[in-house]
Design an enzyme around this catalytic site. Structure first.
Site, mmCIF file in Angstrom:
data_model
loop_
_atom_site.group_PDB
_atom_site.id
_atom_site.type_symbol
_atom_site.label_atom_id
_atom_site.label_comp_id
_atom_site.label_asym_id
_atom_site.label_seq_id
_atom_site.Cartn_x
_atom_site.Cartn_y
_atom_site.Cartn_z
ATOM 1 N N GLU A 23 4.929 -52.015 92.824
ATOM 2 C CA GLU A 23 5.223 -52.172 94.272
ATOM 3 C C GLU A 23 6.404 -51.297 94.683
ATOM 4 O OE1 GLU A 23 4.859 -56.003 96.086
ATOM 5 O OE2 GLU A 23 3.496 -56.706 94.514
ATOM 6 N N THR A 78 -2.603 -47.469 94.149
ATOM 7 C CA THR A 78 -2.173 -46.460 93.172
ATOM 8 C C THR A 78 -3.342 -45.644 92.618
ATOM 9 O OG1 THR A 78 -0.400 -47.964 92.560
ATOM 10 C CG2 THR A 78 -0.865 -46.180 91.027
ATOM 11 N N GLU A 79 -3.088 -44.355 92.450
ATOM 12 C CA GLU A 79 -4.062 -43.467 91.793
ATOM 13 C C GLU A 79 -3.330 -42.674 90.724
ATOM 14 O OE1 GLU A 79 -5.842 -41.082 94.854
ATOM 15 O OE2 GLU A 79 -6.546 -42.837 95.964
ATOM 16 N N PHE A 90 -5.416 -55.630 95.544
ATOM 17 C CA PHE A 90 -4.952 -54.561 96.420
ATOM 18 C C PHE A 90 -4.989 -53.272 95.617
ATOM 19 C CE2 PHE A 90 -1.495 -52.022 98.264
ATOM 20 C CZ PHE A 90 -1.836 -52.065 99.610
ATOM 21 N N ALA A 110 8.644 -47.947 92.606
ATOM 22 C CA ALA A 110 9.646 -47.788 91.546
ATOM 23 C C ALA A 110 11.040 -47.865 92.179
ATOM 24 C CB ALA A 110 9.448 -46.459 90.834
ATOM 25 N N ASN A 111 11.942 -48.567 91.497
ATOM 26 C CA ASN A 111 13.240 -48.857 92.121
ATOM 27 C C ASN A 111 14.033 -47.619 92.531
ATOM 28 O OD1 ASN A 111 12.602 -51.494 91.813
ATOM 29 N ND2 ASN A 111 14.345 -52.041 90.538
ATOM 30 N N ASP A 112 13.992 -46.581 91.713
ATOM 31 C CA ASP A 112 14.777 -45.398 92.075
ATOM 32 C C ASP A 112 14.237 -44.732 93.338
ATOM 33 O OD1 ASP A 112 16.717 -45.577 90.056
ATOM 34 O OD2 ASP A 112 15.292 -44.803 88.594
#
Lengths: 93, 498
Positions: free
Chosen positions: B371, B132-133, B129, B373-375
């Protein structure tokens, strides 16, 4: 001071939408639907109104913002709130 | 398709999944050498072939395409089992059955599915998949890879993706691209299937990573790749909508991997503290050690519960979006915490690679980042809670219900104080999102304990809900004034850098 017919308000709304989506400002049409046509979701469409409220110092109810589903709707809401703010701004002066 | 998974279509599903997990567990114990995979930086071909033979690459793919047709809950249990043995293997399979093939399974047209899914289900081809770039990480609206029509039936793709998991192994990539000239009124993004052999596709070199070294991660260059419009997966221009569902699936599968990692770390810790003697007795008898083991056990059980509760709403895409985001954040952070506690309990031995524990810690770190970032996810959860709070049932646990009520009060307080502008207050959104994660984890822990019904399950849930309540307290009040934070961070930015 911006007025109800100020075309820069339209451009500002479109610019913020372009910032939140991948769609170029020139390709955004007044009748575009925020979700179906421009790929926004419930959060980003509310974020749009929030950013405009912050930038233009507007008071907008969350319920009112939730009703906005199109580019036109966002522009109308901003114009309505700018107009509502005007007398208060004069009174302060 | 392996016999183990094809059996799912018949008989008692629960029993078959139990059997499958046992088979995978026993096979993995014999054939997966996590430290060797870490050192080599790749999974041996014979291990990949055996995973395919077991049918693991086809777990959720419909039986009509040769897959096992498993529900998300069963997929999660298998991935969790694999992750107990090696995270790189679990990530390779998990990405394939999650982000890799879910776009096709959920939204692909019949011809596209018929062409690709049988080979993907059999593990003869691996899926990846590519979203992201370099300038589009958490902000996917910044994606610059663009697909434009060259004529009525062809599109041309230009762009470069980075951090593509399974990049070097994959034959099939789902690429997220801006498609301004497609989709009629819809002018957002589209999901497009690209094959490794398409002209203009170039796979870059392997990245050297902190962990998950056996899992392939490469760039993917798309240099004027021309494909038919039939390669668009789902609706043209509706890519972001499709992506939300695909990510919900992928995040749930990833959270399941975190459960396996935490179980392994807990197992390492228990083994060590029950055999290592200090101060004239086993470490296990020290109160502070018991407290840490109890925390690890409570967190691990809550992780398992939130994954199960998330997978259970697989058919309800809206509920899945909220729960999977909470599950991803909670499980990735809890796995890190459990692995870190395990290292701490090992003392100096926990820092030595030969014990195997540093690998568990290193592998756990990325899940707080990829998948979503948590923040960023927490801020998004906070915004969702404000604009469209998910319906919540009273779970019947007084502490969990009390916490949920306090979070509801916090939500109303923020709306009353800031109005719509709360959507621009990142720190407050983030704090509210943190509360949502804790509430979802508490609800899941309470529900899991009720289903389980044993005294041990109730004790673990109670311990976790108590811990979550203490952690929530920090977010139920306003953070320090932003002016102070800005002043301190500005000073840090201005300091000369070495």
């Amino acid at each position: 001071m911006q007025t109800q017919t100020d075309p820069t308000l339209d451009a500002r709304v479109v610019a913020v939408i372009a910032q939140l989506t991948a769609v170029k400002a020139g390709d955004i049409k007044p009748r575009d639907r925020l979700r179906e046509d421009l790929g926004m979701d419930s959060v980003s469409s509310m974020e749009l109104i929030s950013l405009l409220a912050e930038e233009l110092d507007l008071d907008v109810d969350v319920e009112e913002a939730l009703q906005v589903t199109t580019v036109d709707g966002a522009i109308e809401l901003v114009k309505r709130r700018v107009a509502a703010r005007a007398p208060r701004a004069c009174a302060v002066k | 398709m392996g016999d183990h998974v094809s059996a799912i279509d018949h008989g008692d599903d629960r029993q078959v999944v139990d059997t499958l997990c046992d088979t995978v567990d026993r096979w993995a114990a014999r054939h997966i050498d996590a430290r060797a995979i870490d050192r080599a930086g790749r999974i041996p071909p014979q291990v990949l072939a055996a995973l395919a033979e077991l049918g693991l690459f086809g777990l959720p793919i419909p039986g009509s395409y040769g897959g096992g047709g498993l529900p998300l809950a069963a997929v999660c249990r298998v991935i969790s089992t694999l992750a107990r043995h090696d995270r790189s293997v679990a990530t390779t399979v998990g990405l394939h059955v999650g982000l890799g093939t879910r776009p096709l399974v959920a939204f692909g047209g019949e011809a596209l599915c018929a062409r690709h899914l049988p080979l993907l289900a059999a593990g003869k081809r691996i899926a990846a998949f590519a979203a992201t770039e370099s300038e589009a990480g958490s902000d996917l609206s910044a994606i610059r890879t663009t697909a434009t029509r060259t004529d009525a039936e062809r599109i041309r793709i230009e762009g470069e993706k980075i951090y593509v998991t399974n990049g070097a192994l994959a034959s099939v990539f789902t690429v997220v691209a801006a498609t301004p000239s497609m989709g009629g009124a819809s002018r957002g993004h589209s999901l497009i299937l690209v094959e490794r052999d398409d002209r203009g596709v170039a796979i870059g070199n392997e990245e050297h990573k902190l962990g998950l070294r056996g899992s392939s991660t490469t760039p993917l260059r798309l240099d004027g790749v021309e494909v038919g419009t039939d390669r668009v997966i789902g609706l043209a221009g509706a890519g972001m909508r499709h992506l939300r569902h695909v990510l919900s699936w992928g995040r749930t599968v990833m959270a399941a991997g975190c459960v396996g990692a935490a179980e392994t770390a807990l197992s390492f810790a228990v083994e060590h503290v029950t055999t290592r003697r200090q101060f004239g007795r086993p470490l296990a008898q020290l109160e502070v050690v018991r407290e840490q083991i109890a925390t690890m056990a409570a967190l691990t059980r809550a992780m398992s519960a939130i994954v199960a509760q998330t997978a259970a709403v697989e058919e309800d895409h809206e509920a899945l979006a909220v729960r999977s985001t909470s599950a991803k954040v909670f499980c990735s952070e809890a796995a890190w915490e459990v692995a870190d506690l395990a290292v701490q309990l090992h003392g100096g031995a926990g820092f030595i690679e030969e014990t195997g524990l540093p690998l568990v810690l290193r592998d756990a770190r990325i899940t707080r980042i990829f998948e979503g970032a948590n923040d960023v996810l927490c801020a998004h959860l906070g915004a969702m809670e404000l604009t469209s709070p998910p319906a919540r049932r009273i779970v019947g646990d007084p502490d969990a219900d009390h916490l949920a009520a306090r979070i509801g009060e916090r939500r109303r307080e923020l709306l009353d104080l800031h109005g719509i502008r709360i959507l621009s207050r990142q720190r407050l959104l983030h704090g509210l999102g943190r509360l949502v994660v804790l509430r979802e984890a508490c609800d899941a822990a309470a529900a899991g304990a009720r289903t389980d019904g044993t005294p041990e399950a109730r004790r673990l849930a109670a311990a976790f809900i108590d811990l979550a309540g203490r952690r929530a307290a920090a977010f139920l009040e306003d953070p320090p004034p932003i002016a102070q934070t800005i002043a301190i961070s500005d000073a840090a930015y201005a300091r000369p850098r070495p």
